[in-house]
Design a protein around this motif. Sequence first.
Motif, PDB file in Angstrom:
ATOM      1  N   THR A  86       0.771  -1.164  -0.058  1.00 17.86           N
ATOM      2  CA  THR A  86      -0.047  -0.064  -0.141  1.00 17.86           C
ATOM      3  C   THR A  86       0.889   1.362  -0.027  1.00 17.86           C
ATOM      4  OG1 THR A  86      -1.814   0.912   1.099  1.00 17.86           O
ATOM      5  CG2 THR A  86      -0.202   0.038   2.521  1.00 17.86           C
ATOM      6  N   ALA A  87       0.430   2.397  -0.063  1.00 19.81           N
ATOM      7  CA  ALA A  87       0.888   3.669  -0.188  1.00 19.81           C
ATOM      8  C   ALA A  87       0.457   4.390   0.819  1.00 19.81           C
ATOM      9  CB  ALA A  87       0.915   4.537  -1.432  1.00 19.81           C
ATOM     10  N   GLU A  88       1.255   4.834   2.126  1.00 20.63           N
ATOM     11  CA  GLU A  88       0.737   5.746   3.188  1.00 20.63           C
ATOM     12  C   GLU A  88       1.227   7.341   3.107  1.00 20.63           C
ATOM     13  OE1 GLU A  88       0.210   1.807   6.120  1.00 20.63           O
ATOM     14  OE2 GLU A  88       1.833   3.277   6.483  1.00 20.63           O
ATOM     15  N   GLY A  89       0.608   8.036   3.688  1.00 22.68           N
ATOM     16  CA  GLY A  89       1.043   9.463   4.185  1.00 22.68           C
ATOM     17  C   GLY A  89       1.134   9.670   5.448  1.00 22.68           C
ATOM     18  N   CYS A  90       2.001  10.621   5.775  1.00 23.29           N
ATOM     19  CA  CYS A  90       2.074  10.889   7.341  1.00 23.29           C
ATOM     20  C   CYS A  90       2.244  12.284   7.603  1.00 23.29           C
ATOM     21  CB  CYS A  90       3.461  10.105   7.688  1.00 23.29           C
ATOM     22  SG  CYS A  90       3.787  10.270   9.532  1.00 23.29           S
ATOM     23  N   LEU A  91       1.799  12.740   8.683  1.00 19.70           N
ATOM     24  CA  LEU A  91       1.582  13.999   9.074  1.00 19.70           C
ATOM     25  C   LEU A  91       2.923  14.767   9.200  1.00 19.70           C
ATOM     26  CD1 LEU A  91      -0.704  16.012   9.401  1.00 19.70           C
ATOM     27  CD2 LEU A  91      -0.632  15.479  12.093  1.00 19.70           C
ATOM     28  N   SER A  92       3.810  13.858   9.667  1.00 17.39           N
ATOM     29  CA  SER A  92       5.323  14.221   9.920  1.00 17.39           C
ATOM     30  C   SER A  92       6.160  14.278   8.568  1.00 17.39           C
ATOM     31  CB  SER A  92       6.228  13.423  11.010  1.00 17.39           C
ATOM     32  OG  SER A  92       5.299  13.623  12.334  1.00 17.39           O
ATOM     33  N   LEU A  93       5.697  13.861   7.394  1.00 18.57           N
ATOM     34  CA  LEU A  93       6.394  13.684   6.309  1.00 18.57           C
ATOM     35  C   LEU A  93       5.777  14.077   4.946  1.00 18.57           C
ATOM     36  CD1 LEU A  93       7.467   9.746   6.940  1.00 18.57           C
ATOM     37  CD2 LEU A  93       8.796  11.734   7.421  1.00 18.57           C
ATOM     38  N   ASN A  94       6.273  14.394   4.148  1.00 24.78           N
ATOM     39  CA  ASN A  94       5.901  14.971   2.654  1.00 24.78           C
ATOM     40  C   ASN A  94       5.423  13.861   2.223  1.00 24.78           C
ATOM     41  OD1 ASN A  94       5.660  17.721   3.705  1.00 24.78           O
ATOM     42  ND2 ASN A  94       7.833  17.842   2.788  1.00 24.78           N
ATOM     43  N   GLY A  95       4.390  13.778   1.311  1.00 23.32           N
ATOM     44  CA  GLY A  95       4.064  12.903   0.539  1.00 23.32           C
ATOM     45  C   GLY A  95       3.521  11.548   0.969  1.00 23.32           C
ATOM     46  N   GLU A  96       3.342  10.658  -0.123  1.00 23.60           N
ATOM     47  CA  GLU A  96       3.052   9.105   0.347  1.00 23.60           C
ATOM     48  C   GLU A  96       4.443   8.299  -0.070  1.00 23.60           C
ATOM     49  OE1 GLU A  96      -0.442   7.904  -1.732  1.00 23.60           O
ATOM     50  OE2 GLU A  96      -1.651   8.942  -0.268  1.00 23.60           O
ATOM     51  N   ARG A  97       4.312   7.001   0.743  1.00 26.27           N
ATOM     52  CA  ARG A  97       5.493   6.300   0.593  1.00 26.27           C
ATOM     53  C   ARG A  97       4.822   4.705   0.356  1.00 26.27           C
ATOM     54  NH1 ARG A  97       7.277  10.200   3.245  1.00 26.27           N
ATOM     55  NH2 ARG A  97       9.485  11.177   2.866  1.00 26.27           N
ATOM     56  N   ARG A  98       5.430   3.650  -0.348  1.00 28.03           N
ATOM     57  CA  ARG A  98       4.916   2.494  -0.452  1.00 28.03           C
ATOM     58  C   ARG A  98       5.455   1.600   0.754  1.00 28.03           C
ATOM     59  NH1 ARG A  98       1.487   1.799  -3.944  1.00 28.03           N
ATOM     60  NH2 ARG A  98       1.674  -0.319  -3.583  1.00 28.03           N
ATOM     61  N   THR A  99       4.623   0.743   1.155  1.00 30.85           N
ATOM     62  CA  THR A  99       4.856  -0.129   2.454  1.00 30.85           C
ATOM     63  C   THR A  99       4.277  -1.544   2.444  1.00 30.85           C
ATOM     64  OG1 THR A  99       5.081  -0.068   4.955  1.00 30.85           O
ATOM     65  CG2 THR A  99       3.277   1.108   4.067  1.00 30.85           C
ATOM     66  N   LEU A 100       4.731  -2.305   3.221  1.00 29.96           N
ATOM     67  CA  LEU A 100       4.282  -3.601   3.501  1.00 29.96           C
ATOM     68  C   LEU A 100       3.165  -3.563   4.505  1.00 29.96           C
ATOM     69  CD1 LEU A 100       3.666  -6.647   2.499  1.00 29.96           C
ATOM     70  CD2 LEU A 100       5.596  -7.044   4.052  1.00 29.96           C
TER      71      LEU A 100
END
Length: 141
Positions: A86-100
Amino acid sequence: MQRPITTSIPLLSQPSEEAHSTEADLAVAQDLKDTLDAHRNGCVGMAANMIGEHKRIIAFVDEELGGRITLMFNPRITAQDGAYDTAEGCLSLNGERRTLRYQRIEVDYMDRRWRERHATFTGFTAQIIQHEIDHCDGVII
C-alpha cells in the motif's frame, strides 16, 4: 494540550522507550490524543514521537468504536497475516510512500488504566496501528 508536530527525521528515527504508569506518561497520552483530535481532518493516528516524546504510546481513530480515539501503551504486534502493498502518508512527512502491511494483526498493549489487553484488528484500523507502531520502533515509511 495540542502540541506541534515533529518533522525531524533524526528524531523520528529513534526507537521509543517503554511507557510507564506515571502522571508524566499519562499527560503525554492526553496531549497525543488532543493533538490527534486537532488534526482529525487529515490524520487518523499518531505516535508520541510525533509530538516530540519518545514513549511507546499511540493514539488512533477507531471507526469500529464510532470514531473514538483509542490510546495504547507499549503496543506490540504478536501475530499478523494477509500481507499487502500500500501507499501511506504521514503528518510528519511529505507525500506518500509504499510499504508492506497486513490485513489482520493481533496486538498486546496496556490500556489507560494500565490493564493488559490483547486484541485483533483488521482492515484500515490494522493498517493505522501498524503505521504508529513503526513510529514507536523508529521506522520511517
